[in-house]
Motif scaffolding. Structure first.
Motif, PDB file in Angstrom:
ATOM      1  N   VAL A   1       8.808   2.123  10.330  1.00 21.45           N
ATOM      2  CA  VAL A   1       9.132   3.486   9.929  1.00 21.45           C
ATOM      3  C   VAL A   1      10.103   3.402   8.759  1.00 21.45           C
ATOM      4  CG1 VAL A   1      10.080   5.706  10.639  1.00 21.45           C
ATOM      5  CG2 VAL A   1       8.869   4.289  12.300  1.00 21.45           C
ATOM      6  N   VAL A   2       9.746   4.027   7.634  1.00 20.99           N
ATOM      7  CA  VAL A   2      10.584   4.009   6.439  1.00 20.99           C
ATOM      8  C   VAL A   2      11.085   5.424   6.178  1.00 20.99           C
ATOM      9  CG1 VAL A   2      10.729   3.402   4.001  1.00 20.99           C
ATOM     10  CG2 VAL A   2       9.208   2.109   5.506  1.00 20.99           C
ATOM     11  N   CYS A   3      12.401   5.589   6.104  1.00 19.01           N
ATOM     12  CA  CYS A   3      13.019   6.894   5.859  1.00 19.01           C
ATOM     13  C   CYS A   3      13.630   6.886   4.460  1.00 19.01           C
ATOM     14  CB  CYS A   3      14.112   7.175   6.890  1.00 19.01           C
ATOM     15  SG  CYS A   3      13.566   7.055   8.612  1.00 19.01           S
ATOM     16  N   GLY A   4      13.116   7.742   3.590  1.00 24.78           N
ATOM     17  CA  GLY A   4      13.628   7.774   2.229  1.00 24.78           C
ATOM     18  C   GLY A   4      12.796   8.654   1.329  1.00 24.78           C
TER      19      GLY A   4
ATOM     20  N   PRO B   1      20.403  -0.991  -5.035  1.00 29.85           N
ATOM     21  CA  PRO B   1      19.572  -1.219  -6.221  1.00 29.85           C
ATOM     22  C   PRO B   1      18.088  -1.252  -5.879  1.00 29.85           C
ATOM     23  CG  PRO B   1      21.368  -2.823  -6.066  1.00 29.85           C
ATOM     24  CD  PRO B   1      21.319  -2.104  -4.766  1.00 29.85           C
ATOM     25  N   ASP B   2      17.255  -0.892  -6.848  1.00 26.51           N
ATOM     26  CA  ASP B   2      15.812  -0.895  -6.620  1.00 26.51           C
ATOM     27  C   ASP B   2      15.297  -2.274  -6.222  1.00 26.51           C
ATOM     28  OD1 ASP B   2      15.632   1.768  -7.126  1.00 26.51           O
ATOM     29  OD2 ASP B   2      14.748   1.576  -9.122  1.00 26.51           O
ATOM     30  N   GLU B   3      15.865  -3.322  -6.828  1.00 24.50           N
ATOM     31  CA  GLU B   3      15.361  -4.665  -6.513  1.00 24.50           C
ATOM     32  C   GLU B   3      15.639  -5.041  -5.055  1.00 24.50           C
ATOM     33  OE1 GLU B   3      19.200  -5.136  -9.021  1.00 24.50           O
ATOM     34  OE2 GLU B   3      17.377  -3.914  -9.010  1.00 24.50           O
ATOM     35  N   VAL B   4      16.766  -4.542  -4.508  1.00 21.00           N
ATOM     36  CA  VAL B   4      17.073  -4.811  -3.098  1.00 21.00           C
ATOM     37  C   VAL B   4      16.067  -4.104  -2.197  1.00 21.00           C
ATOM     38  CG1 VAL B   4      18.773  -4.447  -1.270  1.00 21.00           C
ATOM     39  CG2 VAL B   4      19.518  -5.209  -3.531  1.00 21.00           C
ATOM     40  N   THR B   5      15.796  -2.838  -2.516  1.00 22.83           N
ATOM     41  CA  THR B   5      14.837  -2.080  -1.714  1.00 22.83           C
ATOM     42  C   THR B   5      13.433  -2.654  -1.849  1.00 22.83           C
ATOM     43  OG1 THR B   5      16.153  -0.087  -2.025  1.00 22.83           O
ATOM     44  CG2 THR B   5      13.896   0.223  -1.298  1.00 22.83           C
ATOM     45  N   ALA B   6      13.065  -3.077  -3.053  1.00 20.11           N
ATOM     46  CA  ALA B   6      11.730  -3.639  -3.272  1.00 20.11           C
ATOM     47  C   ALA B   6      11.517  -4.904  -2.452  1.00 20.11           C
ATOM     48  CB  ALA B   6      11.530  -3.943  -4.759  1.00 20.11           C
ATOM     49  N   ARG B   7      12.579  -5.676  -2.245  1.00 20.56           N
ATOM     50  CA  ARG B   7      12.464  -6.873  -1.401  1.00 20.56           C
ATOM     51  C   ARG B   7      12.555  -6.522   0.077  1.00 20.56           C
ATOM     52  NH1 ARG B   7      16.057  -9.056  -5.321  1.00 20.56           N
ATOM     53  NH2 ARG B   7      17.787  -8.753  -3.857  1.00 20.56           N
TER      54      ARG B   7
ATOM     55  N   MET C   1       0.848  -1.187   0.000  1.00 21.07           N
ATOM     56  CA  MET C   1       0.000   0.000   0.000  1.00 21.07           C
ATOM     57  C   MET C   1       0.879   1.231   0.000  1.00 21.07           C
ATOM     58  SD  MET C   1      -1.187   0.362   3.966  1.00 21.07           S
ATOM     59  CE  MET C   1      -1.893  -1.298   3.999  1.00 21.07           C
ATOM     60  N   PRO C   2       0.455   2.322  -0.657  1.00 20.37           N
ATOM     61  CA  PRO C   2       1.304   3.529  -0.668  1.00 20.37           C
ATOM     62  C   PRO C   2       1.462   4.102   0.718  1.00 20.37           C
ATOM     63  CG  PRO C   2      -0.406   3.621  -2.353  1.00 20.37           C
ATOM     64  CD  PRO C   2      -0.719   2.467  -1.464  1.00 20.37           C
TER      65      PRO C   2
ATOM     66  N   ILE D   1       9.921   5.172  -3.006  1.00 19.19           N
ATOM     67  CA  ILE D   1       9.378   4.112  -2.158  1.00 19.19           C
ATOM     68  C   ILE D   1       7.990   3.690  -2.614  1.00 19.19           C
ATOM     69  CG2 ILE D   1       8.600   3.575   0.184  1.00 19.19           C
ATOM     70  CD1 ILE D   1      10.925   5.421   1.139  1.00 19.19           C
ATOM     71  N   ASN D   2       7.134   4.673  -2.879  1.00 17.75           N
ATOM     72  CA  ASN D   2       5.778   4.343  -3.319  1.00 17.75           C
ATOM     73  C   ASN D   2       5.798   3.665  -4.682  1.00 17.75           C
ATOM     74  OD1 ASN D   2       4.130   5.194  -1.146  1.00 17.75           O
ATOM     75  ND2 ASN D   2       4.413   7.325  -1.730  1.00 17.75           N
ATOM     76  N   GLY D   3       6.740   4.073  -5.539  1.00 19.81           N
ATOM     77  CA  GLY D   3       6.867   3.420  -6.850  1.00 19.81           C
ATOM     78  C   GLY D   3       7.260   1.962  -6.702  1.00 19.81           C
ATOM     79  N   LEU D   4       8.200   1.685  -5.785  1.00 23.06           N
ATOM     80  CA  LEU D   4       8.621   0.302  -5.575  1.00 23.06           C
ATOM     81  C   LEU D   4       7.508  -0.523  -4.946  1.00 23.06           C
ATOM     82  CD1 LEU D   4      12.261   0.924  -4.290  1.00 23.06           C
ATOM     83  CD2 LEU D   4      11.573   0.005  -6.511  1.00 23.06           C
ATOM     84  N   LEU D   5       6.776   0.075  -4.006  1.00 19.30           N
ATOM     85  CA  LEU D   5       5.672  -0.655  -3.388  1.00 19.30           C
ATOM     86  C   LEU D   5       4.568  -0.935  -4.406  1.00 19.30           C
ATOM     87  CD1 LEU D   5       5.365   1.161   0.059  1.00 19.30           C
ATOM     88  CD2 LEU D   5       6.190  -1.151  -0.368  1.00 19.30           C
TER      89      LEU D   5
END
Length: 215
Positions: free
Chosen positions: A199-202, A179-185, A1-2, A207-211
């Motif tokens: 809590v996500v800091c970034g 990398p985006d794939e690391v963050t996405a996982r 969810m965003p 972040i919303n795009g990856l989610l």
């Protein structure tokens, strides 16, 4: 969810000892909001009036209802848009650039400790460069480093991709590169590790795009 960006204010409250905050930074202390003082009573026999004493002239217009002053804060405010998921874990996003995500995560930890969270309840994950504490402790060997996680007597810092990092009531993720794939996982994995608050800091857009791509 965003995730919706929030101010870096954490509202969890569980008693516990404090960890040493980041050098050179002190957690903000809420300041009391002054309220209006009592109005003096009019002289006996004088008609009640809102006109000010002084020069003769037309009376001042009647004042309407006075707005109540803001309520005095006694602790960090609760994030208005932090929505629980099906498991009851709260989500909060603290906007920060990649090169400032670690600082934002450290500030979030300070606020969590100030609100009463025990250091042993907090896990901090990084998607890019390791936290300086983790880099320092890993220099003494992995056995000593992971033994501190097992001891569970302080805040623990780990790489977001580290499978040995165990869950805690509060997980703070610093999206500080990688990398985006690391963050996405890393984000769904962090959610699974968080017992009460994530809590996500970034960067919110990233972040919303990856989610969204992961949904």
């Amino acid at each position: 969810m965003p995730l919706i960006p929030e101010e870096p204010q954490i509202h969890e409250s569980v008693p516990g000892p404090r960890a040493t905050p980041a050098a050179g930074r002190t957690a903000p202390t809420p300041r009391p909001v002054p309220g209006p003082g009592p109005r003096p009573a009019p002289p006996r026999g004088a008609p009640a009036s809102s006109a000010r004493p002084g020069k003769p002239g037309p009376a001042a217009p009647t004042r309407g209802p006075v707005a109540a002053p803001p309520a005095q804060r006694t602790g960090p405010p609760q994030p208005a848009a932090a929505a629980p998921d099906v498991a009851g874990t709260q989500l909060q996003l603290i906007p920060a650039p990649a090169d400032g995500a670690l600082d934002a995560a450290d500030e979030a930890v300070d606020l969590l400790l100030d609100s009463g969270r025990a250091p042993s309840e907090i896990l901090v994950l990084t998607t890019g460069e390791p936290h300086p504490w983790a880099a320092h402790e890993l220099s003494f060997g992995e056995a000593s480093y992971w033994a501190q996680q097992d001891a569970a007597d302080d805040v623990f810092y780990a790489d977001a991709a580290a499978e040995r990092a165990t869950g805690r009531p509060v997980v703070v993720v610093a999206v500080n590169g990688g990398p985006d794939e690391v963050t996405a996982r890393a984000l769904p994995s962090a959610m699974a590790r968080a017992g009460a608050l994530l809590v996500v800091c970034g960067d919110p857009q990233r972040i919303n795009g990856l989610l969204g791509a992961n949904a």
